[in-house]
Design a protein around this motif. Structure first.
Motif, PDB file in Angstrom:
ATOM      1  N   GLN A  62      14.215  -5.584  -1.138  1.00  0.00           N
ATOM      2  CA  GLN A  62      14.906  -4.891  -2.437  1.00  0.00           C
ATOM      3  C   GLN A  62      14.786  -6.080  -3.639  1.00  0.00           C
ATOM      4  O   GLN A  62      14.643  -7.187  -3.198  1.00  0.00           O
ATOM      5  N   GLY A  63      14.709  -5.339  -4.681  1.00  0.00           N
ATOM      6  CA  GLY A  63      14.499  -6.124  -5.923  1.00  0.00           C
ATOM      7  C   GLY A  63      13.268  -6.578  -6.399  1.00  0.00           C
ATOM      8  O   GLY A  63      13.171  -7.742  -7.072  1.00  0.00           O
ATOM      9  N   MET A  64      12.225  -6.364  -5.680  1.00  0.00           N
ATOM     10  CA  MET A  64      10.823  -6.969  -5.776  1.00  0.00           C
ATOM     11  C   MET A  64       9.663  -5.859  -6.209  1.00  0.00           C
ATOM     12  O   MET A  64       8.742  -5.912  -6.162  1.00  0.00           O
ATOM     13  N   GLY A  65      10.509  -4.856  -7.036  1.00  0.00           N
ATOM     14  CA  GLY A  65       9.339  -3.935  -7.529  1.00  0.00           C
ATOM     15  C   GLY A  65       9.100  -2.730  -6.779  1.00  0.00           C
ATOM     16  O   GLY A  65       8.187  -1.821  -7.197  1.00  0.00           O
ATOM     17  N   ILE A  66       9.417  -2.685  -5.493  1.00  0.00           N
ATOM     18  CA  ILE A  66       8.976  -1.502  -4.719  1.00  0.00           C
ATOM     19  C   ILE A  66       9.301  -0.242  -4.935  1.00  0.00           C
ATOM     20  O   ILE A  66       8.677   0.809  -5.042  1.00  0.00           O
ATOM     21  N   GLY A  67      10.634  -0.187  -5.100  1.00  0.00           N
ATOM     22  CA  GLY A  67      11.299   1.155  -5.486  1.00  0.00           C
ATOM     23  C   GLY A  67      10.590   1.557  -6.712  1.00  0.00           C
ATOM     24  O   GLY A  67      10.418   2.979  -6.889  1.00  0.00           O
ATOM     25  N   THR A  68      10.489   0.927  -7.809  1.00  0.00           N
ATOM     26  CA  THR A  68       9.811   1.277  -9.114  1.00  0.00           C
ATOM     27  C   THR A  68       8.142   1.532  -8.941  1.00  0.00           C
ATOM     28  O   THR A  68       7.883   2.709  -9.237  1.00  0.00           O
ATOM     29  N   ALA A  69       7.622   1.128  -7.924  1.00  0.00           N
ATOM     30  CA  ALA A  69       6.139   1.324  -7.513  1.00  0.00           C
ATOM     31  C   ALA A  69       6.153   2.923  -7.040  1.00  0.00           C
ATOM     32  O   ALA A  69       5.518   3.840  -7.240  1.00  0.00           O
ATOM     33  N   LEU A  70       6.996   2.976  -6.060  1.00  0.00           N
ATOM     34  CA  LEU A  70       7.312   4.325  -5.440  1.00  0.00           C
ATOM     35  C   LEU A  70       7.530   5.532  -6.405  1.00  0.00           C
ATOM     36  O   LEU A  70       7.143   6.556  -6.380  1.00  0.00           O
ATOM     37  N   LEU A  71       8.434   5.224  -7.323  1.00  0.00           N
ATOM     38  CA  LEU A  71       8.905   6.190  -8.654  1.00  0.00           C
ATOM     39  C   LEU A  71       7.585   6.437  -9.448  1.00  0.00           C
ATOM     40  O   LEU A  71       7.150   7.469  -9.939  1.00  0.00           O
ATOM     41  N   GLN A  72       6.660   5.529  -9.772  1.00  0.00           N
ATOM     42  CA  GLN A  72       5.681   5.545 -10.532  1.00  0.00           C
ATOM     43  C   GLN A  72       4.746   6.232  -9.882  1.00  0.00           C
ATOM     44  O   GLN A  72       3.837   7.240 -10.519  1.00  0.00           O
ATOM     45  N   GLU A  73       4.455   6.007  -8.635  1.00  0.00           N
ATOM     46  CA  GLU A  73       3.468   6.859  -7.823  1.00  0.00           C
ATOM     47  C   GLU A  73       3.872   8.484  -7.788  1.00  0.00           C
ATOM     48  O   GLU A  73       3.041   9.335  -7.848  1.00  0.00           O
ATOM     49  N   PHE A  74       5.226   8.425  -7.539  1.00  0.00           N
ATOM     50  CA  PHE A  74       5.576   9.863  -7.551  1.00  0.00           C
ATOM     51  C   PHE A  74       5.433  10.659  -8.857  1.00  0.00           C
ATOM     52  O   PHE A  74       4.851  11.805  -8.822  1.00  0.00           O
ATOM     53  N   GLU A  75       5.618   9.977  -9.945  1.00  0.00           N
ATOM     54  CA  GLU A  75       5.322  10.565 -11.198  1.00  0.00           C
ATOM     55  C   GLU A  75       3.945  10.968 -11.250  1.00  0.00           C
ATOM     56  O   GLU A  75       3.652  11.591 -12.244  1.00  0.00           O
ATOM     57  N   THR A  76       3.134   9.938 -10.929  1.00  0.00           N
ATOM     58  CA  THR A  76       1.548  10.111 -11.359  1.00  0.00           C
ATOM     59  C   THR A  76       1.049  11.356 -10.610  1.00  0.00           C
ATOM     60  O   THR A  76       0.353  12.121 -10.946  1.00  0.00           O
ATOM     61  N   ASN A 117       0.945  -1.418   0.175  1.00  0.00           N
ATOM     62  CA  ASN A 117      -0.075   0.000  -0.007  1.00  0.00           C
ATOM     63  C   ASN A 117       0.957   1.470   0.047  1.00  0.00           C
ATOM     64  O   ASN A 117       1.796   1.404   0.831  1.00  0.00           O
ATOM     65  N   LEU A 118       0.525   2.089  -0.772  1.00  0.00           N
ATOM     66  CA  LEU A 118       1.348   3.396  -0.836  1.00  0.00           C
ATOM     67  C   LEU A 118       0.591   4.601  -0.198  1.00  0.00           C
ATOM     68  O   LEU A 118      -0.482   4.838  -0.768  1.00  0.00           O
ATOM     69  N   GLU A 119       1.354   5.507   0.592  1.00  0.00           N
ATOM     70  CA  GLU A 119       0.625   6.597   1.188  1.00  0.00           C
ATOM     71  C   GLU A 119       1.191   7.748   0.862  1.00  0.00           C
ATOM     72  O   GLU A 119       2.539   7.795   1.165  1.00  0.00           O
ATOM     73  N   HIS A 124       6.998  16.392   1.127  1.00  0.00           N
ATOM     74  CA  HIS A 124       6.062  15.115   1.270  1.00  0.00           C
ATOM     75  C   HIS A 124       6.894  13.933   1.158  1.00  0.00           C
ATOM     76  O   HIS A 124       7.918  14.015   0.748  1.00  0.00           O
ATOM     77  N   ARG A 125       5.995  12.817   1.645  1.00  0.00           N
ATOM     78  CA  ARG A 125       6.860  11.723   1.383  1.00  0.00           C
ATOM     79  C   ARG A 125       5.755  10.875   0.601  1.00  0.00           C
ATOM     80  O   ARG A 125       4.587  10.844   0.931  1.00  0.00           O
ATOM     81  N   ILE A 126       6.150   9.667   0.265  1.00  0.00           N
ATOM     82  CA  ILE A 126       5.503   8.634  -0.503  1.00  0.00           C
ATOM     83  C   ILE A 126       5.880   7.052   0.436  1.00  0.00           C
ATOM     84  O   ILE A 126       7.346   6.939   0.498  1.00  0.00           O
ATOM     85  N   ILE A 127       5.123   6.729   1.089  1.00  0.00           N
ATOM     86  CA  ILE A 127       5.540   5.614   2.237  1.00  0.00           C
ATOM     87  C   ILE A 127       4.891   4.318   1.724  1.00  0.00           C
ATOM     88  O   ILE A 127       3.819   4.363   1.472  1.00  0.00           O
ATOM     89  N   ALA A 128       5.787   3.359   1.524  1.00  0.00           N
ATOM     90  CA  ALA A 128       5.234   2.010   1.183  1.00  0.00           C
ATOM     91  C   ALA A 128       5.115   1.086   2.644  1.00  0.00           C
ATOM     92  O   ALA A 128       6.048   0.891   3.234  1.00  0.00           O
ATOM     93  N   TYR A 129       3.708   0.420   2.754  1.00  0.00           N
ATOM     94  CA  TYR A 129       3.738  -0.367   3.561  1.00  0.00           C
ATOM     95  C   TYR A 129       3.204  -1.755   3.059  1.00  0.00           C
ATOM     96  O   TYR A 129       2.814  -1.946   2.069  1.00  0.00           O
ATOM     97  N   GLU A 130       3.589  -2.991   3.597  1.00  0.00           N
ATOM     98  CA  GLU A 130       3.403  -4.243   3.480  1.00  0.00           C
ATOM     99  C   GLU A 130       2.447  -4.579   5.008  1.00  0.00           C
ATOM    100  O   GLU A 130       3.213  -4.546   6.162  1.00  0.00           O
ATOM    101  N   ALA A 131       1.408  -4.732   4.990  1.00  0.00           N
ATOM    102  CA  ALA A 131       0.442  -4.840   6.295  1.00  0.00           C
ATOM    103  C   ALA A 131       0.833  -3.640   6.992  1.00  0.00           C
ATOM    104  O   ALA A 131       0.904  -2.482   6.558  1.00  0.00           O
TER     105      ALA A 131
END
Ligand SMILES: CC(C)(COP(=O)(O)OP(=O)(O)OC[C@H]1O[C@@H](n2cnc3c(N)ncnc32)[C@H](O)[C@@H]1OP(=O)(O)O)[C@@H](O)C(=O)NCCC(=O)NCCS
Length: 185
Positions: free
Chosen positions: A91-105, A2-4, A44-51
């Motif tokens: 790391q290496g599971m796509g979370i960094g990419t997801a954070l950057l994609q959310e940033f761009e969106t 989940n990204l916040e 601002h921050r975008i924060i990634a959570y797993e549970a």
């Protein structure tokens, strides 16, 4: 996952402590001196959570910079990436990419941002997402991150890091000079 998206000033102590742990784990050679940021508070921050576990974060600096200051300059509104990191065991599971994609969106959802921008020694993740590198003479305010004082303005051609950008408005990037109008991130 989940990204916040959160304004930094609204971050509570529990989240701040989790960010401190994340930064220490991801940047073991750096001393953050008990802070949840390296040099300066982000906007601002975008924060990634797993549970309930905080597994990654991307800080955002929103700033006007001056591109090609010696050619009359152009004020550009920049959304900058700072302190992007993902906890080592994720790391290496796509979370960094997801954070950057959310940033761009988020940036593209505004009509006020001209460029995405960052400084990195390992630009591959950004190049994979369409960022270009640029050759620049940069001016910035030198901040001593331990003492939290500034030592004035430096102007240099930087060769030990990559400046990466992505155009998201009708303004075009030009190599040349960039006045960061603040500290270097
Ligand atoms: C760099 C980092 C944020 C990438 O996040 P991630 O979730 O691991 O990245 P992804 O799984 O989305 O992978 C995207 C790309 O990141 C790069 N990458 C992955 N793991 C990396 C690592 N440990 N170090 C550097 N780059 C890495 C790769 O180029 C990868 O692309 P590929 O899979 O096509 O090879 C993360 O590895 C990290 O926190 N590293 C330590 C802190 C750091 O260096 N931050 C960047 C400061 S500019």
């Amino acid at each position: 996952m989940n990204l916040e998206f959160v304004p930094d000033f609204q971050i509570n102590k529990t989240t701040s402590d989790a960010i401190k742990g994340l930064l220490s784990a991801c940047f073991p050679d750096e001393d953050f001196h008990g802070r949840d940021y390296f040099k300066q508070v982000p906007h601002h921050r975008i924060i990634a959570y797993e549970a309930d576990r905080l597994v990654g974060q991307l800080s955002i600096d929103n700033r006007v910079m001056n591109l090609n200051v010696n050619l009359n300059g152009q004020a550009v509104n920049v959304f900058g990436v700072i302190d992007l990191c993902v906890t080592p065991d994720r790391q290496g599971m796509g979370i960094g990419t997801a954070l950057l994609q959310e940033f761009e969106t988020i940036a593209r959802g505004s009509s006020r941002i001209d460029f995405l921008f960052l400084v990195s020694k390992t630009p591959l993740i950004y190049k994979n997402l369409g960022y270009k590198t640029t050759t620049l003479q940069v001016s910035w305010m030198k901040i001593h991150e331990v003492k939290q004082v500034n030592y004035g303005v430096a102007t240099e051609q930087i060769s030990d890091a990559f400046f990466c950008y992505k155009e998201i408005s009708d303004k075009r990037w030009k190599d040349g000079e960039l006045d960061l109008l603040g500290y270097m991130y």
